[in-house]
Write an enzyme that holds these catalytic residues in place. Structure first.
Site, PDB file in Angstrom:
ATOM      1  N   GLY A 186       0.905  -1.175   0.208  1.00 32.57           N
ATOM      2  CA  GLY A 186      -0.011  -0.153   0.196  1.00 32.57           C
ATOM      3  C   GLY A 186       0.996   1.182   0.122  1.00 32.57           C
ATOM      4  N   ASP A 205       2.459  -1.828  -4.547  1.00 38.89           N
ATOM      5  CA  ASP A 205       0.874  -1.305  -4.707  1.00 38.89           C
ATOM      6  C   ASP A 205       0.329  -1.920  -5.719  1.00 38.89           C
ATOM      7  OD1 ASP A 205      -0.209   1.625  -3.007  1.00 38.89           O
ATOM      8  OD2 ASP A 205      -1.446   0.232  -4.230  1.00 38.89           O
ATOM      9  N   ILE A 206      -1.069  -2.011  -5.708  1.00 35.70           N
ATOM     10  CA  ILE A 206      -1.747  -2.688  -6.539  1.00 35.70           C
ATOM     11  C   ILE A 206      -1.671  -1.964  -8.149  1.00 35.70           C
ATOM     12  CG2 ILE A 206      -3.855  -1.290  -6.261  1.00 35.70           C
ATOM     13  CD1 ILE A 206      -3.962  -5.283  -6.907  1.00 35.70           C
ATOM     14  N   LYS A 221      -9.990  -3.564  12.033  1.00 38.66           N
ATOM     15  CA  LYS A 221      -8.882  -3.358  12.739  1.00 38.66           C
ATOM     16  C   LYS A 221      -8.905  -3.873  14.108  1.00 38.66           C
ATOM     17  CE  LYS A 221      -7.436  -0.417   9.827  1.00 38.66           C
ATOM     18  NZ  LYS A 221      -6.109  -0.963   9.119  1.00 38.66           N
ATOM     19  N   TYR A 271     -14.824  -1.625   8.963  1.00 35.40           N
ATOM     20  CA  TYR A 271     -13.465  -1.288   9.020  1.00 35.40           C
ATOM     21  C   TYR A 271     -13.074  -1.556  10.469  1.00 35.40           C
ATOM     22  CZ  TYR A 271      -9.560   2.150   8.770  1.00 35.40           C
ATOM     23  OH  TYR A 271      -8.247   2.694   8.998  1.00 35.40           O
ATOM     24  N   LEU A 307       1.498   3.680  -2.037  1.00 38.11           N
ATOM     25  CA  LEU A 307       1.140   4.825  -2.765  1.00 38.11           C
ATOM     26  C   LEU A 307      -0.151   5.425  -2.283  1.00 38.11           C
ATOM     27  CD1 LEU A 307       2.057   3.848  -6.533  1.00 38.11           C
ATOM     28  CD2 LEU A 307       3.558   4.466  -4.606  1.00 38.11           C
ATOM     29  N   GLY A 308      -0.414   5.074  -1.117  1.00 40.74           N
ATOM     30  CA  GLY A 308      -1.616   5.488  -0.270  1.00 40.74           C
ATOM     31  C   GLY A 308      -1.231   6.540   0.361  1.00 40.74           C
ATOM     32  N   GLN A 309      -2.476   7.014   1.152  1.00 34.85           N
ATOM     33  CA  GLN A 309      -1.980   8.473   1.917  1.00 34.85           C
ATOM     34  C   GLN A 309      -0.796   8.260   2.939  1.00 34.85           C
ATOM     35  OE1 GLN A 309      -5.160   9.514   4.945  1.00 34.85           O
ATOM     36  NE2 GLN A 309      -4.200  11.743   4.691  1.00 34.85           N
TER      37      GLN A 309
HETATM   38  C1  VAH Z   1     -10.603   6.642   8.016  1.00 39.17           C
HETATM   39  N1  VAH Z   1      -8.536   7.880   7.715  1.00 39.17           N
HETATM   40  O1  VAH Z   1     -11.101   7.634   8.053  1.00 39.17           O
HETATM   41  C2  VAH Z   1      -9.118   6.539   8.228  1.00 39.17           C
HETATM   42  C3  VAH Z   1      -8.853   6.490   9.351  1.00 39.17           C
HETATM   43  C4  VAH Z   1      -9.528   7.213  12.091  1.00 39.17           C
HETATM   44  C5  VAH Z   1      -9.599   7.414  10.723  1.00 39.17           C
HETATM   45  O2  VAH Z   1      -8.957   5.092  10.171  1.00 39.17           O
HETATM   46  O3  VAH Z   1     -11.182   5.542   7.694  1.00 39.17           O
END
Ligand code: VAH
Length: 319
Positions: free
Chosen positions: A6, A32-33, A143, A139, A8-10
């Site tokens: 990943g 990256d993909i 996590k 998400y 090239l991500g933020q």
């Molecule tokens: C998101 N920037 O918004 C991420 C992060 C706490 C936010 O996990 O999903």
């Protein structure tokens, strides 16, 4: 020698540049993909990699002779909520592939968690390092599952896994993709572009945030920390500030006085943000590996606006 997924991500696009400065360009394999014209993709070794392909992850780490894997490839909160099954397959499938490669090759391992790892029933202010974690976003489930999986690989295989629960990250290099806290990044960009912004997150929604330079420094600091000092591993609470849209707008107006903020709340992303803490406690990170944020809201705003202004009009500085 470091493999970054990943890349090239933020986070990855800035972390790769910093890691190459610290350890040498050839030491850091960015994957990256897909590729792009960014410095992270062009300034050193790059390789296309789909983290859901276990053999490909192992081959990339083995070919690079990696001793460290920094696994960043994942779908963020809003995208994950829109496509929960894909999020589970990519976020968890990719993580287990990266952990298995690290285990096979004996690599140190880092992957981010998030304040999204907390849900309803968790204290919203002063959120402890060790507390209830029952998120109801895909998400957040990813996590928490990731934190447990990384602690498992440490406990069962002795893998040196370390993680950080990142707050919303503000940056001007790579645009974030599919997050909920992205509103804060968008606000700065629109302030410079048109002097106004319509927020999809409601007034009074306080969230932990941090400027990307602090996040990058935190990853390096944690990975270089003396393992004997770590009482926790996956994952450390970190934060720099607790802000709502109005607080960010007020700090922008110190530089762009006529900046206008209004609201068009997105119920989906608002419901995600409402699950998250307002202001977490980062004492453990400070005590166990010396974490300390260097950018507060005012310093972040000044730097963000100056850098965005440079991008917009390279020849002129902010008025
Ligand atoms: C998101 N920037 O918004 C991420 C992060 C706490 C936010 O996990 O999903």
């Amino acid at each position: 020698r470091i493999l970054v997924t990943g890349a090239l991500g933020q986070i990855g696009s800035e972390l790769v540049v910093k890691l190459r400065e610290l350890y040498g360009e050839e030491a850091v394999l960015a994957t990256d993909i897909r590729s792009n014209s960014s410095e992270a993709a062009q300034s050193g070794p790059f390789r296309l990699l789909d983290v859901t392909a276990a053999d490909a992850v192992f081959e990339a780490a083995k070919d690079h002779r990696a001793d460290t894997i920094i696994h960043l490839a994942a779908l963020l909160s809003a995208t994950a909520e829109a496509r929960p099954l894909l999020a589970w397959q990519l976020n968890m499938g990719g993580l287990v592939n990266a952990l298995e490669a690290a285990r096979a090759l004996g690599c140190q391992f880092f992957t981010p968690s998030s304040i999204a790892a907390f849900g309803a029933g968790t204290p919203k202010v002063g959120t402890p390092q060790d507390t209830l974690q029952r998120p109801l976003t895909m998400y957040g489930v990813n996590k928490v599952s990731g934190e447990l999986l990384c602690d498992y690989y440490f406990a069962k295989y002795g893998l040196d896994t370390r993680g950080i629960r990142f707050p919303g990250l503000i940056s001007h290099s790579a645009p974030p993709g599919g997050g909920t806290t992205d509103y804060a990044v968008d606000m700065y960009v629109e302030a410079v572009r048109q002097g106004a912004y319509t927020s999809y997150i409601a007034k009074g929604t306080f969230l932990d945030m941090m400027y990307m330079p602090d996040a990058i420094r935190a990853v390096v600091q944690l990975m270089e920390a003396d393992a004997s000092r770590l009482k926790h591993r996956n994952a450390f609470n970190v934060t720099a500030m607790s802000v709502d849209p109005e607080a960010i707008a007020a700090s922008i107006r110190r530089h762009i006085p006529h900046f206008e903020l209004d609201y068009d709340v997105d119920p989906v992303r608002q419901s995600i943000a409402d699950e998250w803490p307002d202001a977490i406690d980062a004492t453990a990170a400070a005590e166990e590996w010396g974490f300390r944020a260097e950018y507060d809201l005012e310093r972040m705003t000044a730097d963000m606006l100056a850098k965005l202004e440079e991008k917009r009009r390279p020849d002129q500085k902010i008025s």
